[in-house]
Design a protein around this motif. Structure first.
Motif, PDB file in Angstrom:
ATOM      1  N   GLU A 156      10.627  13.431  18.210  1.00  0.00           N
ATOM      2  CA  GLU A 156      10.948  14.244  17.040  1.00  0.00           C
ATOM      3  C   GLU A 156      10.830  13.460  15.745  1.00  0.00           C
ATOM      4  N   ASP A 157      11.444  12.263  15.681  1.00  0.00           N
ATOM      5  CA  ASP A 157      11.438  11.555  14.388  1.00  0.00           C
ATOM      6  C   ASP A 157      11.429  10.026  14.514  1.00  0.00           C
ATOM      7  N   LEU A 158      11.063   9.512  15.663  1.00  0.00           N
ATOM      8  CA  LEU A 158      11.027   8.063  15.950  1.00  0.00           C
ATOM      9  C   LEU A 158      12.416   7.428  15.938  1.00  0.00           C
ATOM     10  N   GLN A 159      13.172   7.701  14.899  1.00  0.00           N
ATOM     11  CA  GLN A 159      14.525   7.127  14.769  1.00  0.00           C
ATOM     12  C   GLN A 159      15.210   7.812  13.589  1.00  0.00           C
ATOM     13  N   SER A 160      16.532   7.753  13.565  1.00  0.00           N
ATOM     14  CA  SER A 160      17.245   8.231  12.367  1.00  0.00           C
ATOM     15  C   SER A 160      17.144   7.147  11.294  1.00  0.00           C
ATOM     16  N   GLY A 161      17.408   7.554  10.044  1.00  0.00           N
ATOM     17  CA  GLY A 161      17.203   6.638   8.911  1.00  0.00           C
ATOM     18  C   GLY A 161      17.926   5.303   9.090  1.00  0.00           C
ATOM     19  N   GLY A 162      17.132   4.221   9.126  1.00  0.00           N
ATOM     20  CA  GLY A 162      17.713   2.903   9.342  1.00  0.00           C
ATOM     21  C   GLY A 162      18.540   2.427   8.159  1.00  0.00           C
ATOM     22  N   LEU A 163      18.118   2.822   6.966  1.00  0.00           N
ATOM     23  CA  LEU A 163      18.845   2.365   5.778  1.00  0.00           C
ATOM     24  C   LEU A 163      20.251   2.977   5.762  1.00  0.00           C
ATOM     25  N   ALA A 164      20.312   4.277   6.040  1.00  0.00           N
ATOM     26  CA  ALA A 164      21.625   4.942   6.062  1.00  0.00           C
ATOM     27  C   ALA A 164      22.529   4.309   7.121  1.00  0.00           C
ATOM     28  N   GLN A 165      21.951   3.984   8.255  1.00  0.00           N
ATOM     29  CA  GLN A 165      22.763   3.368   9.317  1.00  0.00           C
ATOM     30  C   GLN A 165      23.282   2.005   8.882  1.00  0.00           C
ATOM     31  N   ALA A 166      22.408   1.246   8.191  1.00  0.00           N
ATOM     32  CA  ALA A 166      22.828  -0.085   7.740  1.00  0.00           C
ATOM     33  C   ALA A 166      23.919   0.026   6.667  1.00  0.00           C
ATOM     34  N   VAL A 167      23.774   1.011   5.785  1.00  0.00           N
ATOM     35  CA  VAL A 167      24.807   1.211   4.752  1.00  0.00           C
ATOM     36  C   VAL A 167      26.142   1.523   5.440  1.00  0.00           C
ATOM     37  N   LEU A 168      26.066   2.378   6.440  1.00  0.00           N
ATOM     38  CA  LEU A 168      27.270   2.782   7.159  1.00  0.00           C
ATOM     39  C   LEU A 168      27.902   1.592   7.896  1.00  0.00           C
ATOM     40  N   GLU A 169      27.073   0.808   8.550  1.00  0.00           N
ATOM     41  CA  GLU A 169      27.578  -0.394   9.245  1.00  0.00           C
ATOM     42  C   GLU A 169      28.358  -1.273   8.281  1.00  0.00           C
ATOM     43  N   GLY A 170      27.731  -1.531   7.133  1.00  0.00           N
ATOM     44  CA  GLY A 170      28.365  -2.407   6.145  1.00  0.00           C
ATOM     45  C   GLY A 170      29.665  -1.797   5.639  1.00  0.00           C
ATOM     46  N   TYR A 171      29.624  -0.497   5.432  1.00  0.00           N
ATOM     47  CA  TYR A 171      30.832   0.191   4.951  1.00  0.00           C
ATOM     48  C   TYR A 171      31.973   0.074   5.981  1.00  0.00           C
TER      49      TYR A 171
END
Ligand SMILES: Cc1ncc(COP(=O)(O)O)c(C=O)c1O
Length: 390
Positions: free
Chosen positions: A208-223
C-alpha cells in the motif's frame, strides 16, 4: 467546513483540543529528527522504538504482546482498512453497533461491505471507549473482532481499561492511534493482528505505501523520550472531563427534555432530543444560530433519524463557549419545532410560551442559511466522499 467557520461554536468533529498540542516539544524533536536517518526509507513495520513503546503500554493492560507483533500504520484509519481488506470480500456484511464511528462505516461501504446490526463473522467494535457514545461498550468477542482502541486512554477516571488482546488474542485485530492523545497531524497509529495474520498484514501494508512516514515516527520517538506520558494523559483527562461536565450541565439547563448518558471518557456525548425530526434539518437551523454538531444519522449503518440523535463533541470547544453553544442549539431546537410542529414535538406537552410566540413570526429563518449549510446538508457526492466525520 462549518466547524471551522469563524464565530461558530462547533460541537462537530471528534477533534482533540489544539490547546493541548505540545508544539514546543514537538518542534524541538522535529529539529533533531531531520538530522537523523529518519529522512531515509524505513521498514514497513515501522520504528522499533515505537513498537516497543506500544507493546509496553499494551502489556500494562494485560496483553502479552511483543514489539515484533505490531505494525506502525498511518493512523488508526489505515489499520482499520488493512484489517478489513484482509478479512472481508466485497458484498460481505460486517457487524457494527447501532451507532458507530462514521469514518469506519464510510470505509466499509467504499470497500463494498455492508455494515450490519446482526451477528457476523467479522465485527468492528470499540469496547474500551466508544465513539460516539463516550462510554465503555463491552462485547462478547464472537468471531473476529476489529478492536478500535482510539479513545481507550481517555477514560476520565484514569482507569486502565481491559483490551480484548488480553483475553482473545487469536481473534482480535487491535487498532490504536496517537491522534486523540497527541495530535492527528502526525498520522501515527498501529495494528496488532493475530499472529497468523501478521505476515499478510505486513505485505499488504508494504504494497500500500511501503512504510508510514518515517519523519513523523522519529518526531514521536523523540517526543515520547522527553516527556512523562502518564502525566500528559492525566492532564488531558482532567481537561476533557471538565468540558464534558460543563456540556452536561448546560444541556440539563437549556434542553432539559433531551436524553443522554453521561460520558465516561472520550470526546463526545450522544444525545437524543425529545421529539422527532431530521438531524440535518436541525443542523441547518443550528448553523443559522451559530453552532454545529454531527447529525446522528451519519453514525448509523443505514442513515436514519429514528430515534432523532446527535453527537456533541466537547473536546475542541473553548470551555467558556460551551454554555453559549448550547443556548444556540436550544434556539435552533425551538425553531425546528415552530417550523415543523407536527414532527419535532416535545412529547405531548403544550409547546412552551417561547415556542408559541416564535410560531407567530414566520420567516424567521435567514435567507443565507441554506447557502451556509448546503455543504453539510446537501453535499455533492464528490464532497460527501471527501468529508469524513472523525
Ligand atoms: C473511533 C475512531 N477510530 C479511528 C479514528 C481515526 O483515527 P486516526 O486519526 O488515527 O486515523 C477515529 C477518528 O476520529 C475514531 O474516532
Amino acid at each position: 467546513l462549518v466547524a471551522a467557520s469563524p464565530g461558530v461554536i462547533s460541537f462537530a468533529g471528534g477533534l482533540p483540543s489544539p490547546a493541548l498540542f505540545p508544539r514546543g516539544i514537538l518542534a524541538r524533536s522535529f529539529l533533531r529528527a531531520v538530522r537523523s536517518p529518519a529522512l531515509q526509507y524505513g521498514w514497513p513495520e515501522g520504528s522499533e522504538v515505537l513498537r516497543r513503546w506500544v507493546s509496553e503500554r499494551l502489556r500494562a493492560r494485560g496483553a502479552r504482546i511483543g514489539p515484533g507483533e505490531i505494525l506502525i500504520t498511518s493512523g488508526a484509519q489505515q489499520a482499520i482498512d488493512l484489517a478489513t481488506r484482509l478479512l472481508c470480500r466485497r458484498g460481505d456484511r460486517i457487524a457494527v453497533d447501532a451507532e458507530s464511528y462514521p469514518g469506519a462505516l464510510d470505509l466499509f461501504r467504499s470497500r463494498g461491505l455492508q455494515p450490519s446490526l446482526t451477528a457476523q463473522p467479522v465485527r468492528y467494535a470499540m469496547p474500551a471507549m466508544h465513539n460516539p457514545w463516550g462510554r465503555a461498550a463491552a462485547i462478547s468477542p464472537d468471531g473476529v473482532v476489529l478492536e478500535d482502541d482510539a479513545y481507550a486512554e481517555l477514560r476520565f477516571d484514569g482507569a486502565s481499561p481491559p483490551t480484548l488482546l488480553a483475553s482473545a488474542r487469536a481473534s482480535v485485530f487491535h487498532i490504536g492511534t496517537f491522534s486523540k492523545t497527541l495530535c492527528p497531524g502526525l498520522r501515527v497509529g498501529w495494528l496488532v493482528p493475530p499472529a497468523r495474520w501478521f505476515r499478510a498484514s505486513l505485505r499488504l501494508k508494504r504494497d500500500e505505501d511501503l512504510q508510514s512516514g518515517g519523519l513523523a515516527q522519529a518526531v514521536l520517538e523523540g517526543y515520547l523520550a522527553s516527556i512523562d506520558w502518564d502525566a500528559r494523559l492525566a492532564r488531558l483527562r482532567r481537561c476533557y472531563a471538565r468540558k464534558a461536565e460543563r456540556l452536561i450541565d448546560s444541556l440539563r439547563r437549556h434542553l432539559p427534555g433531551w436524553r443522554f448518558r453521561e460520558p465516561e471518557g472520550g470526546f463526545s456525548v450522544w444525545v437524543e432530543p425529545d421529539g422527532e425530526g431530521s438531524s440535518t434539518g436541525l443542523l441547518r437551523l443550528a448553523v443559522e444560530e451559530g453552532t454545529s454538531f454531527d447529525p446522528g444519522r451519519s453514525f448509523r449503518p443505514s442513515p436514519v433519524d429514528r430515534p432523532l440523535a446527535l453527537r456533541l463533541c466537547f473536546s475542541a470547544v473553548e470551555e467558556s463557549g460551551i454554555d453559549e453553544g448550547v443556548r444556540r442549539l436550544a434556539r435552533a431546537w425551538i425553531k425546528l419545532q415552530c417550523r415543523d410542529p407536527g414532527r419535532a414535538r416535545i412529547g405531548r406537552r403544550r409547546p412552551p410560551a417561547r415556542v408559541r410566540s416564535l410560531r407567530a413570526r414566520p420567516g424567521a429563518r435567514a435567507a443565507t442559511v441554506d447557502a451556509i449549510v448546503a455543504p453539510v446538508g446537501r453535499r455533492s457526492a464528490r464532497r460527501r466522499s471527501s468529508t469524513r466525520i472523525p
